[in-house]
Design a protein around this motif. Sequence first.
Motif, PDB file in Angstrom:
ATOM      1  N   GLU A   6       7.019  -1.675  -5.214  1.00 16.75           N
ATOM      2  CA  GLU A   6       7.194  -2.061  -3.815  1.00 16.75           C
ATOM      3  C   GLU A   6       6.495  -1.070  -2.891  1.00 16.75           C
ATOM      4  OE1 GLU A   6       8.529  -4.816  -2.438  1.00 16.75           O
ATOM      5  OE2 GLU A   6       8.641  -5.541  -4.485  1.00 16.75           O
ATOM      6  N   ARG A   7       6.591   0.202  -3.211  1.00 18.40           N
ATOM      7  CA  ARG A   7       5.943   1.223  -2.399  1.00 18.40           C
ATOM      8  C   ARG A   7       4.440   1.022  -2.413  1.00 18.40           C
ATOM      9  NH1 ARG A   7       8.281   6.582  -3.610  1.00 18.40           N
ATOM     10  NH2 ARG A   7       7.950   5.731  -5.669  1.00 18.40           N
ATOM     11  N   SER A   8       3.869   0.710  -3.554  1.00 17.65           N
ATOM     12  CA  SER A   8       2.423   0.518  -3.625  1.00 17.65           C
ATOM     13  C   SER A   8       1.992  -0.706  -2.829  1.00 17.65           C
ATOM     14  CB  SER A   8       1.959   0.399  -5.082  1.00 17.65           C
ATOM     15  OG  SER A   8       2.427  -0.806  -5.666  1.00 17.65           O
ATOM     16  N   LEU A  10       3.574  -1.817  -0.123  1.00 21.30           N
ATOM     17  CA  LEU A  10       3.686  -1.423   1.279  1.00 21.30           C
ATOM     18  C   LEU A  10       2.519  -0.539   1.708  1.00 21.30           C
ATOM     19  CD1 LEU A  10       7.508  -0.714   1.601  1.00 21.30           C
ATOM     20  CD2 LEU A  10       6.214  -2.597   2.611  1.00 21.30           C
ATOM     21  N   VAL A  11       2.131   0.387   0.848  1.00 25.47           N
ATOM     22  CA  VAL A  11       1.000   1.261   1.167  1.00 25.47           C
ATOM     23  C   VAL A  11      -0.273   0.433   1.302  1.00 25.47           C
ATOM     24  CG1 VAL A  11      -0.468   3.093   0.241  1.00 25.47           C
ATOM     25  CG2 VAL A  11       2.011   3.336   0.165  1.00 25.47           C
ATOM     26  N   TRP A  12      -0.497  -0.502   0.375  1.00 22.71           N
ATOM     27  CA  TRP A  12      -1.686  -1.355   0.447  1.00 22.71           C
ATOM     28  C   TRP A  12      -1.679  -2.160   1.742  1.00 22.71           C
ATOM     29  CZ3 TRP A  12      -2.941  -6.393   1.130  1.00 22.71           C
ATOM     30  CH2 TRP A  12      -4.255  -6.756   0.853  1.00 22.71           C
ATOM     31  N   GLU A  13      -0.532  -2.763   2.072  1.00 22.48           N
ATOM     32  CA  GLU A  13      -0.439  -3.585   3.272  1.00 22.48           C
ATOM     33  C   GLU A  13      -0.691  -2.758   4.532  1.00 22.48           C
ATOM     34  OE1 GLU A  13       3.396  -5.443   2.957  1.00 22.48           O
ATOM     35  OE2 GLU A  13       2.609  -7.056   1.695  1.00 22.48           O
ATOM     36  N   ALA A  14      -0.170  -1.535   4.573  1.00 21.81           N
ATOM     37  CA  ALA A  14      -0.381  -0.669   5.735  1.00 21.81           C
ATOM     38  C   ALA A  14      -1.850  -0.291   5.866  1.00 21.81           C
ATOM     39  CB  ALA A  14       0.476   0.585   5.618  1.00 21.81           C
ATOM     40  N   ARG A  15      -2.470   0.103   4.770  1.00 21.53           N
ATOM     41  CA  ARG A  15      -3.892   0.466   4.813  1.00 21.53           C
ATOM     42  C   ARG A  15      -4.756  -0.727   5.195  1.00 21.53           C
ATOM     43  NH1 ARG A  15      -4.070   4.220  -0.616  1.00 21.53           N
ATOM     44  NH2 ARG A  15      -3.099   6.039   0.347  1.00 21.53           N
ATOM     45  N   LEU A  65     -10.033  -1.346  -1.268  1.00 23.83           N
ATOM     46  CA  LEU A  65      -8.595  -1.561  -1.472  1.00 23.83           C
ATOM     47  C   LEU A  65      -8.340  -2.596  -2.554  1.00 23.83           C
ATOM     48  CD1 LEU A  65      -7.233  -1.668   2.184  1.00 23.83           C
ATOM     49  CD2 LEU A  65      -6.868   0.121   0.490  1.00 23.83           C
ATOM     50  N   SER A  68      -4.564  -7.700  -2.996  1.00 21.26           N
ATOM     51  CA  SER A  68      -3.180  -7.270  -2.760  1.00 21.26           C
ATOM     52  C   SER A  68      -2.450  -7.097  -4.091  1.00 21.26           C
ATOM     53  CB  SER A  68      -2.454  -8.300  -1.907  1.00 21.26           C
ATOM     54  OG  SER A  68      -1.088  -7.993  -1.825  1.00 21.26           O
TER      55      SER A  68
END
Length: 74
Positions: A6-8, A10-15, A65, A68
Amino acid sequence: MSSGRERSVLVWEARFALASERLTQIERSLAELSSFEEPPSRKRRERVIELEAERRQVTRTIASLGPSPQAKMG
C-alpha cells in the motif's frame, strides 16, 4: 506485508500526481507564451527553450515511474 504494498502504491500515486501537475503547468505556460501575436523576444525564446527542456525531463520522470503498482482486476 500488505502495508508495504500500500505504501508503494501511495508513493507512486504521489510522485505521478506531482509530475503530472508540473507537466500541466509547463504546457499551460508554453501555450501562454506562444499565444502572443508579436514576434518573440530573446528572453521569451529562452524561456520557451527552458520550459521545453523541463517538459522533456518531467515526461522522462513519468515514464520512469512505470505503470501503477495498483492491481487492476476485472
